[in-house]
Design a protein around this motif. Structure first.
Motif, mmCIF file in Angstrom:
data_model
loop_
_atom_site.group_PDB
_atom_site.id
_atom_site.type_symbol
_atom_site.label_atom_id
_atom_site.label_comp_id
_atom_site.label_asym_id
_atom_site.label_seq_id
_atom_site.Cartn_x
_atom_site.Cartn_y
_atom_site.Cartn_z
ATOM 1 N N ALA A 149 11.765 11.600 -10.446
ATOM 2 C CA ALA A 149 12.945 10.898 -9.944
ATOM 3 C C ALA A 149 14.234 11.671 -10.195
ATOM 4 N N VAL A 205 14.879 14.646 -7.515
ATOM 5 C CA VAL A 205 14.538 14.241 -6.151
ATOM 6 C C VAL A 205 15.017 15.248 -5.109
ATOM 7 N N ILE A 214 9.671 4.221 -2.831
ATOM 8 C CA ILE A 214 10.200 4.436 -4.178
ATOM 9 C C ILE A 214 9.938 3.164 -4.966
ATOM 10 N N GLU A 232 10.572 1.814 -8.633
ATOM 11 C CA GLU A 232 11.137 1.988 -9.976
ATOM 12 C C GLU A 232 10.672 0.844 -10.873
ATOM 13 N N MET A 264 17.793 7.106 -3.313
ATOM 14 C CA MET A 264 17.671 7.176 -4.768
ATOM 15 C C MET A 264 19.037 7.118 -5.431
ATOM 16 N N ILE A 290 7.110 7.803 -6.766
ATOM 17 C CA ILE A 290 7.475 8.118 -5.386
ATOM 18 C C ILE A 290 6.190 8.394 -4.611
#
Length: 263
Positions: A170, A173, A193, A195, A216, A227
């Motif tokens: 992350a 990216v 994505i 998280e 992001m 991801i």
């Protein structure tokens, strides 16, 4: 469960209910528990023995971690070393296992649910779709803690037919996007994505390679994010129903099912 043994337990992606039954049982009976406090939910320890000792490994280095586990195991205690996700995926357990073997300490690895599978489950998708993708690659961008081997760069795995599960990437990216583009991946390739997937504060975003970096940054995601990249993640596949496997096709036979004849 044996006394004097170290159990390396995969706690899963976050939700305390996603630990395996065996992992949960060992935690309830453990005498000494060492866990990554920033990555593992405290809810996992609500039913541990009152006398169990819990210790965070967040500020400990390898020698301290292994020395503590060896000392407790030699005292005949049940030791639980708790990792997030599955210990075999970027869990840094090899270096611990090597040291435990040298010290003659018995150990067992208890698998856990990977964040990659939790993310796929959260979006109601499959990572392997017939005629779209039959390959899943678990990988990451290079970092200071775990350099990539020669030839292991992300661009090598960026095939349109593969689904990529990117761990620990992350914060890098922009490098991810650059390498995928360099490999020729299309800008409209679907991306998910996820998280802190399965945690109360999770964020799940559907986007494309073209918008990945922007999304992001907009969501302020810099760590603890899975991801997923690939055509198998296209939301339209959930509606079309066009890509069916032959596993449950009436005309497909196998050991337990005979062919269904057309009327």
């Amino acid at each position: 469960m044996e006394r004097g043994t170290v159990y390396l337990i995969g706690a899963g992606p976050g939700d305390a209910e996603l630990i395996t039954l065996r992992g949960s049982r060992i935690l309830r009976q453990a005498d000494w528990i060492l866990y990554a406090s920033s990555l593992v939910s405290e809810e996992l320890f609500e039913e541990v023995k009152p006398e169990a000792r819990l210790l965070s490994s967040a500020e400990m280095h390898l020698d301290e971690i292994v020395t503590a586990m060896v000392e407790q195991a030699r005292k005949g205690r049940v030791v639980a070393r708790v990792h997030s996700g599955d210990p075999s995926i970027y869990g840094a357990i090899l270096e611990q296992v090597v040291r435990l073997r040298r010290e003659g300490i018995p150990f067992e690895i208890i698998p856990g649910v990977s964040a990659a599978f939790a993310a796929a489950a959260r979006i109601g998708s499959e990572l392997t779709v017939p005629e779209i993708s039959q390959t899943v690659v678990f990988t990451r961008t290079g970092g200071r803690a775990s350099p990539l081997p020669p030839g292991g760069e992300l661009r090598k795995w960026a095939r349109d037919s593969a689904t990529l599960a990117l761990f620990l990437s992350a914060a890098l990216v922009d490098r991810v996007v650059a390498e995928l583009r360099e490999a020729g991946m299309a800008e409209d390739t679907p991306v998910v994505i996820a998280e802190k997937v399965t945690w109360p504060e999770e964020q799940v975003i559907h986007t494309t390679l073209a918008e990945l970096s922007r999304e992001m940054r907009a969501a302020k995601i810099t760590r603890q994010a899975m991801i997923l990249v690939g055509r198998a993640l296209d939301p339209s596949l959930l509606e079309s129903g066009e890509h069916r496997s032959r596993l449950y096709d009436p005309g497909h036979t196998h050991l337990f099912r005979k062919r269904v004849k057309s009327p």
